[in-house]
Each structure stands twice: as C-alpha cells, then as structure tokens.
Design a protein around this motif. Structure first.
Motif, PDB file in Angstrom:
ATOM      1  N   GLU A 166       0.825  -1.205   0.000  1.00 11.93           N
ATOM      2  CA  GLU A 166       0.000   0.000   0.000  1.00 11.93           C
ATOM      3  C   GLU A 166       0.863   1.261   0.000  1.00 11.93           C
ATOM      4  OE1 GLU A 166      -0.612  -2.731   1.823  1.00 11.93           O
ATOM      5  OE2 GLU A 166      -2.301  -3.296   0.512  1.00 11.93           O
ATOM      6  N   ALA A 167       2.001   1.201   0.672  1.00 13.97           N
ATOM      7  CA  ALA A 167       2.912   2.353   0.680  1.00 13.97           C
ATOM      8  C   ALA A 167       3.498   2.583  -0.709  1.00 13.97           C
ATOM      9  CB  ALA A 167       4.022   2.137   1.705  1.00 13.97           C
ATOM     10  N   VAL A 168       3.772   1.498  -1.426  1.00 12.58           N
ATOM     11  CA  VAL A 168       4.244   1.630  -2.807  1.00 12.58           C
ATOM     12  C   VAL A 168       3.163   2.275  -3.665  1.00 12.58           C
ATOM     13  CG1 VAL A 168       5.035   0.399  -4.860  1.00 12.58           C
ATOM     14  CG2 VAL A 168       5.776  -0.356  -2.593  1.00 12.58           C
ATOM     15  N   LEU A 169       1.932   1.821  -3.497  1.00 12.10           N
ATOM     16  CA  LEU A 169       0.825   2.382  -4.271  1.00 12.10           C
ATOM     17  C   LEU A 169       0.617   3.857  -3.949  1.00 12.10           C
ATOM     18  CD1 LEU A 169      -1.715  -0.575  -4.064  1.00 12.10           C
ATOM     19  CD2 LEU A 169      -0.385   0.146  -6.057  1.00 12.10           C
ATOM     20  N   ASP A 170       0.786   4.229  -2.697  1.00  8.11           N
ATOM     21  CA  ASP A 170       0.687   5.646  -2.339  1.00  8.11           C
ATOM     22  C   ASP A 170       1.758   6.451  -3.064  1.00  8.11           C
ATOM     23  OD1 ASP A 170      -1.466   5.255  -0.665  1.00  8.11           O
ATOM     24  OD2 ASP A 170      -0.284   5.268   1.177  1.00  8.11           O
ATOM     25  N   ALA A 171       2.949   5.896  -3.162  1.00  8.58           N
ATOM     26  CA  ALA A 171       4.034   6.592  -3.857  1.00  8.58           C
ATOM     27  C   ALA A 171       3.728   6.745  -5.342  1.00  8.58           C
ATOM     28  CB  ALA A 171       5.352   5.848  -3.657  1.00  8.58           C
ATOM     29  N   VAL A 172       3.158   5.705  -5.942  1.00  7.59           N
ATOM     30  CA  VAL A 172       2.758   5.779  -7.347  1.00  7.59           C
ATOM     31  C   VAL A 172       1.696   6.857  -7.537  1.00  7.59           C
ATOM     32  CG1 VAL A 172       1.611   4.549  -9.234  1.00  7.59           C
ATOM     33  CG2 VAL A 172       3.362   3.393  -7.872  1.00  7.59           C
ATOM     34  N   ALA A 173       0.701   6.863  -6.661  1.00  9.56           N
ATOM     35  CA  ALA A 173      -0.361   7.866  -6.747  1.00  9.56           C
ATOM     36  C   ALA A 173       0.209   9.274  -6.612  1.00  9.56           C
ATOM     37  CB  ALA A 173      -1.410   7.611  -5.665  1.00  9.56           C
ATOM     38  N   ASN A 174       1.119   9.452  -5.665  1.00  8.75           N
ATOM     39  CA  ASN A 174       1.728  10.768  -5.483  1.00  8.75           C
ATOM     40  C   ASN A 174       2.507  11.209  -6.710  1.00  8.75           C
ATOM     41  OD1 ASN A 174       0.918  11.707  -2.916  1.00  8.75           O
ATOM     42  ND2 ASN A 174       2.353  10.338  -1.896  1.00  8.75           N
ATOM     43  N   GLY A 219      -8.953   8.146  -3.825  1.00  7.99           N
ATOM     44  CA  GLY A 219      -8.997   9.362  -3.018  1.00  7.99           C
ATOM     45  C   GLY A 219      -7.699   9.780  -2.381  1.00  7.99           C
ATOM     46  N   THR A 220      -7.796  10.820  -1.569  1.00  4.83           N
ATOM     47  CA  THR A 220      -6.615  11.477  -1.011  1.00  4.83           C
ATOM     48  C   THR A 220      -5.935  10.638   0.058  1.00  4.83           C
ATOM     49  OG1 THR A 220      -7.991  12.634   0.592  1.00  4.83           O
ATOM     50  CG2 THR A 220      -7.520  13.775  -1.453  1.00  4.83           C
ATOM     51  N   GLN A 221      -6.723  10.045   0.962  1.00  4.21           N
ATOM     52  CA  GLN A 221      -6.179   9.309   2.094  1.00  4.21           C
ATOM     53  C   GLN A 221      -5.102  10.155   2.785  1.00  4.21           C
ATOM     54  OE1 GLN A 221      -5.721   5.027   1.302  1.00  4.21           O
ATOM     55  NE2 GLN A 221      -6.719   5.359  -0.672  1.00  4.21           N
ATOM     56  N   ARG A 222      -3.887   9.639   2.936  1.00  2.00           N
ATOM     57  CA  ARG A 222      -2.809  10.431   3.542  1.00  2.00           C
ATOM     58  C   ARG A 222      -1.714  10.749   2.526  1.00  2.00           C
ATOM     59  NH1 ARG A 222      -1.810   8.040   9.671  1.00  2.00           N
ATOM     60  NH2 ARG A 222      -3.962   8.282  10.404  1.00  2.00           N
ATOM     61  N   ARG A 223      -2.077  10.737   1.279  1.00  2.00           N
ATOM     62  CA  ARG A 223      -1.107  10.969   0.212  1.00  2.00           C
ATOM     63  C   ARG A 223      -0.792  12.459   0.104  1.00  2.00           C
ATOM     64  NH1 ARG A 223      -4.729   7.033  -3.676  1.00  2.00           N
ATOM     65  NH2 ARG A 223      -4.088   5.062  -2.706  1.00  2.00           N
ATOM     66  N   ASP A 224       0.465  12.785   0.285  1.00  2.00           N
ATOM     67  CA  ASP A 224       0.863  14.193   0.374  1.00  2.00           C
ATOM     68  C   ASP A 224       0.511  14.989  -0.871  1.00  2.00           C
ATOM     69  OD1 ASP A 224       1.825  13.877   2.921  1.00  2.00           O
ATOM     70  OD2 ASP A 224       3.897  13.488   2.284  1.00  2.00           O
ATOM     71  N   GLU A 225       0.802  14.439  -2.053  1.00  2.00           N
ATOM     72  CA  GLU A 225       0.529  15.180  -3.283  1.00  2.00           C
ATOM     73  C   GLU A 225      -0.977  15.382  -3.464  1.00  2.00           C
ATOM     74  OE1 GLU A 225       2.495  16.732  -5.247  1.00  2.00           O
ATOM     75  OE2 GLU A 225       4.427  16.000  -4.513  1.00  2.00           O
ATOM     76  N   PHE A 226      -1.758  14.385  -3.119  1.00  2.00           N
ATOM     77  CA  PHE A 226      -3.212  14.513  -3.185  1.00  2.00           C
ATOM     78  C   PHE A 226      -3.691  15.628  -2.275  1.00  2.00           C
ATOM     79  CE2 PHE A 226      -3.841  10.502  -5.371  1.00  2.00           C
ATOM     80  CZ  PHE A 226      -5.097  10.640  -5.925  1.00  2.00           C
ATOM     81  N   LEU A 227      -3.199  15.595  -1.038  1.00  2.00           N
ATOM     82  CA  LEU A 227      -3.622  16.601  -0.074  1.00  2.00           C
ATOM     83  C   LEU A 227      -3.206  17.999  -0.516  1.00  2.00           C
ATOM     84  CD1 LEU A 227      -2.804  14.588   3.158  1.00  2.00           C
ATOM     85  CD2 LEU A 227      -5.084  15.204   2.342  1.00  2.00           C
ATOM     86  N   GLY A 228      -2.004  18.101  -1.083  1.00  2.00           N
ATOM     87  CA  GLY A 228      -1.557  19.394  -1.599  1.00  2.00           C
ATOM     88  C   GLY A 228      -2.417  19.881  -2.748  1.00  2.00           C
TER      89      GLY A 228
END
Length: 206
Positions: A54-62, A105-114
């Motif tokens: 999931e952390a890898v996927l968050d990085a891809v999303a970001n 969605g955004t979840q805790r993804r930094d780029e999403f939140l930004g």
C-alpha cells in the motif's frame, strides 16, 4: 568487493517499476514479489524502502498527482478549474490502469492533499463558500475520473452489420474507433466547458 557507488534500489526506482507493472499488466497484477522480480532483487529488499505494498501504491499515486497543475487559480477560478482538470485528465490518460488507484482518493497521500488544498483554497479565495467549493471540486473530479476510466468512442464494434438492422441511429458507430482519441478528447472538453460555464456564484444546494 567494493560497494557500488549508487544503491541498487531506491524509493524512486521501486515506485517507477511499480508504475510500469501497473501500466503493462493492471493494478491487480502488482505484488511485492512481482515487483522484486522486475527489479532483479529479493522481495525482502523492498521492505527496507516501503513497509507495505500500500505504501508503494501511495508513492505511485503521489507521482501521478505531482504532474497535475493547480497554478491556474492565480489567474481566476475559471482558469484554475480548466487548467487543473486538463492536467489531471492528461496525467490519468497516460496511465489508464492506474485510474482506480487515483479514484480511491486522497487518504494520507501528500501530493493529493496538496492538490486538494490548492484547489479548495483557489475557489474559496475567489469568493466561493467552502461547501460549494467542495461540491465544485467533486464535480470536476467525477468528470476527470469518468473520462479517464471509460473512454466513449473506442467502445463501439468495428462491424457495421451489428448496427444495421436493430440500431439504425448508430449506423456510423463503426467509424468511431478510428477517431476515438479525438472524439474522447473533444467530449471531455465539451463536458468541462459546460461545467465551468454553468457555474454561477450562489449558495450551496440545500
């Protein structure tokens, strides 16, 4: 043996390899084992950089969301929405297999939140009430995600006979596939322009 000057693995290399696997085989095909095989390492090596898949996927999303441009709000809310939506759509259209990941969605993804912060701030700063700003952001996201995940023109069969007898109003549908990219682009632009032109300042819906 001397240690290599650059490490075999890095967060960026793992993230980019994961995106390549998603692009080629789909989101469901990604696993830490397959990712390790693609990088020529043992799966355990990945966990030094990412604790979970999931952390890898968050990085891809970001990484994908980092390509989205929210600077247009400096020139007004309409320009901001148009620039944001077009760049958002372009980022997803380049990686259609990753659309479900972005749609989550955004979840805790930094780029999403930004990105969300910049869009919401741009709208509220232009005078929109906070609730309506959230509704506008959602409407644009629905348009972008829908356009990126469900291309319209390429969904028709090439065989004209399918349409001749039962669907006479679709007799030219077999021609759409050859021009699918333009039709899908123009359809997205039509929806976006109608949405932005139709927005008028006022109270949020009850």
């Amino acid at each position: 043996m001397a240690r290599p000057r650059t490490p075999l693995l890095s967060k960026e290399r793992i993230r980019d390899a994961a995106l390549e696997l998603i692009d080629s085989d789909g989101l469901a095909a990604l696993s830490m084992r397959r990712l390790a095989d693609a990088l020529g390492v043992q799966a355990a090596s990945l966990y030094t950089h990412y604790a979970t898949k999931e952390a890898v996927l968050d990085a891809v999303a970001n990484r994908l969301i980092a390509e989205v441009d929210t600077t247009g709000f400096e020139h007004g809310w309409r320009e901001g929405l148009l620039t944001w939506a077009r760049s958002y759509h372009a980022a997803l259209a380049a990686h259609p297999n990753a659309v479900p990941l972005i749609a989550s969605g955004t979840q805790r993804r930094d780029e999403f939140l930004g990105m969300a912060n910049a869009v919401h701030g741009g709208l509220v700063g232009a005078g929109w009430p906070a609730r309506r700003a959230t509704e506008i952001s959602g409407a644009v996201k629905y348009l972008v995600i829908g356009a990126a995940s469900t291309p319209f023109a390429s969904g028709f069969a090439d065989d004209v006979q399918i349409y001749l007898d039962r669907y006479p109003h679709l007799m030219q549908a077999h021609r759409l596939r050859a021009d699918a990219a333009r039709i899908d682009h123009d359809s997205f632009e039509l929806g976006l322009q109608c949405l932005v032109r139709g927005l008028e300042p006022g109270p949020p819906a009850p």
